[in-house]
Scaffold this motif. Sequence first.
Motif, short mmCIF file in Angstrom:
data_model
loop_
_atom_site.label_atom_id
_atom_site.label_comp_id
_atom_site.label_asym_id
_atom_site.label_seq_id
_atom_site.Cartn_x
_atom_site.Cartn_y
_atom_site.Cartn_z
N PRO A 10 -26.35 -6.73 45.25
CA PRO A 10 -25.23 -6.30 44.41
C PRO A 10 -25.63 -5.08 43.59
N ILE A 11 -24.64 -4.23 43.32
CA ILE A 11 -24.93 -2.92 42.79
C ILE A 11 -25.69 -2.96 41.45
N GLY A 12 -25.42 -3.95 40.63
CA GLY A 12 -25.99 -3.95 39.29
C GLY A 12 -27.49 -4.17 39.25
N ARG A 100 -3.06 2.66 49.94
CA ARG A 100 -3.56 1.57 49.09
C ARG A 100 -3.28 0.24 49.77
N THR A 239 -7.38 4.70 45.11
CA THR A 239 -7.13 3.28 45.34
C THR A 239 -6.85 2.56 44.02
N ALA A 294 -17.14 -1.04 48.92
CA ALA A 294 -15.88 -0.31 49.05
C ALA A 294 -16.00 1.20 48.83
N LEU B 88 -6.41 -3.11 42.16
CA LEU B 88 -7.25 -2.43 43.13
C LEU B 88 -6.82 -2.78 44.55
N ALA B 89 -6.80 -1.76 45.41
CA ALA B 89 -6.53 -2.03 46.81
C ALA B 89 -7.79 -2.55 47.49
N PHE B 90 -8.95 -2.13 46.98
CA PHE B 90 -10.22 -2.59 47.53
C PHE B 90 -11.09 -3.06 46.38
N ASP B 91 -12.02 -3.95 46.68
CA ASP B 91 -12.76 -4.55 45.59
C ASP B 91 -14.03 -3.77 45.25
N TYR B 92 -14.01 -3.14 44.11
CA TYR B 92 -15.19 -2.43 43.63
C TYR B 92 -15.91 -3.30 42.60
N SER B 93 -17.19 -3.01 42.39
CA SER B 93 -17.91 -3.71 41.33
C SER B 93 -17.55 -3.08 40.00
N LEU B 95 -19.51 -1.88 37.75
CA LEU B 95 -20.25 -0.63 37.53
C LEU B 95 -19.62 0.52 38.32
N GLU B 96 -19.18 0.23 39.54
CA GLU B 96 -18.53 1.28 40.35
C GLU B 96 -17.26 1.78 39.66
N ILE B 97 -16.45 0.82 39.14
CA ILE B 97 -15.22 1.21 38.44
C ILE B 97 -15.56 2.09 37.24
N GLN B 134 -22.42 -6.22 37.64
CA GLN B 134 -22.49 -6.39 39.09
C GLN B 134 -21.36 -7.24 39.65
#
Lengths: 349, 278
Positions: A10-12, A100, A239, A294, B88-93, B95-97, B134
């Motif tokens: 996971p990114i974090g 979207r 998006t 994503a 959201l249309a797609f699921d971001y984390s 942190l990404e948002i 995360q």
Amino acid sequence: MLRALRLTRPIGDRTYQDLRWRFVVLPAVFGATAIAVCLIAPLIGPTPISLRAVIDPTIPFANNVDAQIFFIARLPRTMAGALVGGALAAAGVVLQALLRNPLATPFTLGISAGASLGAMLIIILGAPAWLAGFPLVPVASFAGALGAVASVYALARFRRQGLSTNVLLLAGVTLNSIFSAIIMFVQYFADYTESFRAIRYLMGNLDVSSYTPILSALPLLGLAFGTFAWLPRSLNLLTLGPESAGARGVDVIKTQRLAFFSASLATGAAVALGGPIGFVGIIVPHIVRLLVGADHRIVLPASACLGAAFLVSCDVAARTILSPMELPVGVITAMLGGPFFLWLLARKR
Amino acid sequence: MLRADDLSFAYGRTEVLHGVSFRVPTGGLTGILGPNGSGKTTLLKLLAGLLSPSKGSVWIGEDEVDVSQRSRRALALQMALVPQETQLAFDYSVLEITLMGRYPHLGPLELESPGDLHVARAALAATGTAGLEQRPFSTLSGGEKQRVIIASALAQLAPSRNAKNVVASVPSVLLLDEPTASLDLSYQLEVAATLRALNIDRATAMVVSTHDLNFAASVCRDLVILRGGQVLEAGPTEEVLTAKNIRAAYDVEVDVKPHAVARHLTVVPIARVPSGIA
């Protein structure tokens, strides 16, 4: 199960180096997969050949049967598969972000129906296959795609607020059925041979049999992919919705236009080259998202590479499963893609 | 600072705003009140430059630049918008948002720098969502989502990519559209506390549209009350938030009293009254 395949933590959990690493390693892994598949695919077929013999510099090309089979008989088809698969998958990613809607495909906007109609008319009107050095069917199908794109765009354009994605979707779906109806109408009056050729075209076929169609599609695909390269960060924001994107500094109208026309160009060129091959544009982006998340900066190049690898593999299957008989590649992608699509729908509930 | 000057706007032939003027100083926190359809959301979109007024203009910054003269990117460096709801249309984390807030600071092919990552993490910390970094955005509660979107807006406004502290920033404008709509009581307090903290620490002019009069009373220094697309009343909260003004705006009889513990005005609705009798 697919979650276990996740290539990344996971990114974090990541430090900054890990974040950077993703942008280098992930596209490289997908790129290497595509290249490997494209090298192996031409080796498979009724006459087995070896890559070592193909690249052996001591045998002149005129005497090197393996090289002749590789470069003349099988490589054009593999390249066509890679280009069509890559273009359809990338166009799928871009259109899903633009609309979207994760269920959008390159064909949602009526592009494939327009292209099919164009090709169909040429086949059924019995026009010559070549005119002034140009193969007529691909040219007509590209023209049909452009016609569909122009009508959908004209319908969905709002003067100041960009494109209405709802109108785009509805117009696309409606256009699809109108074109399909015209295709059936034309087919109804066609004779047996013409009808058979037309149906063959609609199933999708990568047997280009020379490099010429590939070379004529390359500039169009080059332009489309060149535009794709500038889009991913803006697509990420799009998006979130046009207002959120606009407030974060995205030129929404410009991004929508670029996305719409580059995706249409890629789809039109791909359909002209290989016919309307379904499901590549939806399965591939979804598999990529399951694997890498994503972020379009990774999803877009990775989908192009995986799309190429996927379609080339499907084409190998189409050539070999019932060998010496060949199946249309569109049948293979649809038989894999249809159930996958349904699984995706069920999973969304 | 932000100044709306004689703003009018029409969707087609339906005029939704007419001659709206007010000013939000640097460090100011202004609430936009008004019944449904009074033009609150349209006003915020005009302030954000997402719509162009049919008449009048919006000025931003100490040097008073016309918003419509700025490119989207240049404007986004100075002004952020938190919409009512983000789907959201797609699921971001998370942190990404938050990192998406750095969009106007980066070129189209540029990757985020360590400074951008630092800014995003500091923004999450400022909204009390650092621990969610995360998590997929879709798994958050409504209040958490709202705070993450606010964090993304803060990351957007943080000037330098090497800034030690996102909270000390250049004068900027933060617009929030009904930040507490659809949040339960506890999250409403949470968002209110977040806004108050940000307002104390930052040189930011904030504009908040809301239906919640008590929320407005608890966080806003000034209020603009809209009715039918026009400014009914504008000024400091204590002067504007009166039973008379609320009745004129909403056709509702209310009781407005200072609350001893909460230390702000509270509004208790009593009954609807027929419109026009004020």
